[in-house]
Design a protein around this motif. Sequence first.
Motif, short mmCIF file in Angstrom:
data_model
loop_
_atom_site.label_atom_id
_atom_site.label_comp_id
_atom_site.label_asym_id
_atom_site.label_seq_id
_atom_site.Cartn_x
_atom_site.Cartn_y
_atom_site.Cartn_z
N VAL A 44 -10.69 -37.40 -11.97
CA VAL A 44 -11.23 -36.28 -11.19
C VAL A 44 -12.60 -36.62 -10.65
CG1 VAL A 44 -12.04 -33.90 -11.33
CG2 VAL A 44 -9.87 -34.54 -12.40
N GLU A 45 -13.42 -37.19 -11.49
CA GLU A 45 -14.80 -37.55 -11.11
C GLU A 45 -14.80 -38.50 -9.90
OE1 GLU A 45 -17.22 -39.52 -14.13
OE2 GLU A 45 -18.38 -37.66 -14.23
N TYR A 61 -12.34 -39.02 -7.74
CA TYR A 61 -11.71 -38.39 -6.58
C TYR A 61 -12.70 -37.49 -5.84
CZ TYR A 61 -8.01 -36.16 -3.82
OH TYR A 61 -7.22 -35.70 -2.80
N LEU A 62 -13.44 -36.67 -6.60
CA LEU A 62 -14.43 -35.78 -5.99
C LEU A 62 -15.57 -36.56 -5.36
CD1 LEU A 62 -14.56 -32.92 -8.64
CD2 LEU A 62 -13.41 -32.91 -6.43
N GLN A 82 -16.53 -36.35 -1.38
CA GLN A 82 -17.89 -36.00 -0.94
C GLN A 82 -18.52 -37.13 -0.12
OE1 GLN A 82 -20.34 -33.60 -4.02
NE2 GLN A 82 -18.75 -34.64 -5.22
N ARG A 107 -23.80 -30.67 -4.77
CA ARG A 107 -23.44 -31.51 -5.92
C ARG A 107 -23.50 -30.73 -7.23
NH1 ARG A 107 -25.87 -35.72 -2.83
NH2 ARG A 107 -27.95 -35.17 -3.61
N VAL A 142 -20.40 -28.52 -7.31
CA VAL A 142 -19.20 -29.32 -7.59
C VAL A 142 -19.15 -29.69 -9.07
CG1 VAL A 142 -18.10 -31.56 -7.18
CG2 VAL A 142 -18.91 -30.20 -5.24
N SER A 150 -16.16 -28.43 -11.61
CA SER A 150 -15.24 -29.46 -12.10
C SER A 150 -15.28 -29.62 -13.61
CB SER A 150 -15.55 -30.80 -11.42
OG SER A 150 -16.85 -31.25 -11.75
N GLY A 178 -8.14 -29.84 -9.49
CA GLY A 178 -9.41 -29.81 -8.76
C GLY A 178 -9.31 -29.35 -7.32
N VAL A 225 -11.99 -27.12 -6.04
CA VAL A 225 -13.29 -27.76 -5.79
C VAL A 225 -13.33 -28.31 -4.36
CG1 VAL A 225 -14.97 -29.42 -6.64
CG2 VAL A 225 -13.37 -28.36 -8.24
N LEU A 226 -12.22 -28.92 -3.93
CA LEU A 226 -12.14 -29.40 -2.55
C LEU A 226 -12.25 -28.23 -1.57
CD1 LEU A 226 -9.20 -31.99 -2.77
CD2 LEU A 226 -11.63 -32.33 -3.24
N ILE A 254 -15.83 -27.32 -1.13
CA ILE A 254 -16.57 -28.25 -0.25
C ILE A 254 -16.25 -27.94 1.21
CG2 ILE A 254 -16.86 -30.67 0.41
CD1 ILE A 254 -16.14 -31.39 -2.52
#
Length: 333
Positions: free
Chosen positions: A38-39, A41-42, A46, A65, A68, A72, A81, A84-85, A88
């Motif tokens: 996940v970390e 990918y995000l 970004q 940040r 996010v 997350s 996630g 979260v997208l 953004i």
Amino acid sequence: MLYSVKPLMRLLLLPLLLMASSLFAQSKKPDATPSKEVEQYLAEFQKIVKKKALYADSIDWAQLRKEVKEKSRGLRTIEEGRHVLDHILHTLRNAGDKHSFLIPKEEVATLTSPSYAGQQAESRYLGDGVGYLKVPEFTSMDASVGQTFSQGIQSQMEALQTKHTLTGWVVDLRQNTGGNMNPMIEGLKPLLGEGIYAYDISPRRAFMKEKPRYNWSGKEQQPRSGAAAPTPQQVAILIDSLTASSGEMVAIALMGRDNARVFGQPSAGYTTANQDFKLSDGAYLLLAAGYRMDRTRKPYLNRITPDVVVEYSPKDTPDKTIEAAQRWLRETK
């Protein structure tokens, strides 16, 4: 009967202690560290947005940040996630971007399938030497489906020109909400002529601020030297409030040529040039990375305003927009 005070107090305190324990357990935050997957990918998402997005400079990245990171917490999979997208992208919206969006990996398979149930182009003869083309949205990303769509447009144009002597065309882009621009452009190639039909402007890419686009297959390549352009014909372009995204791009490609005029209602205003990025899970981010100029280098930063604004026609009544386009084509023969 007398009761001992101490046992009674224990009976009263026990439910309170259990309740407090439950509330404490509920208030505990999940593990602050998301999974490595996940970390990464995000971070990937970004990085693309910060480097490429047209409106990236309007975002407070330190604050984003932090948000996010908070949203997350405890996420173990990429699927968890998605919100979260969305956050953004919502932040981009607030900065002025109305066009960027994500295509989840589940939808990509449908868009790349060789079977397509969408509308095809329609055509008819309007009389007085005028051909009519209705170009609908086209959402497939499959090359063979796109080729069939563009060939359908050209075949219909050829059929009309074989039966009639045409001096002008009505290209109807009303309700064309967009999708894949290239097959539409390829199909209309005879009306666009050879050479550059538009420019994509990417202000955040100092090494390539102006990117020319050409009219065959949507690819950038130099026009054939010495090739004769087709005989110019008048083109009336019809748009409305549902003409959006790639539908607007097709209108802009036609608008820059000689003998063209736009009729109808202002378009939807999704005129930013989107760039696609394939993400590590197979999803696609279509990111507004620039804006479009026509072949005369006139920029389009928002809605397209018609040269002739025509009010909507009620259902089952004569189409006032087509009538206005026909009048202009007759008067300027």
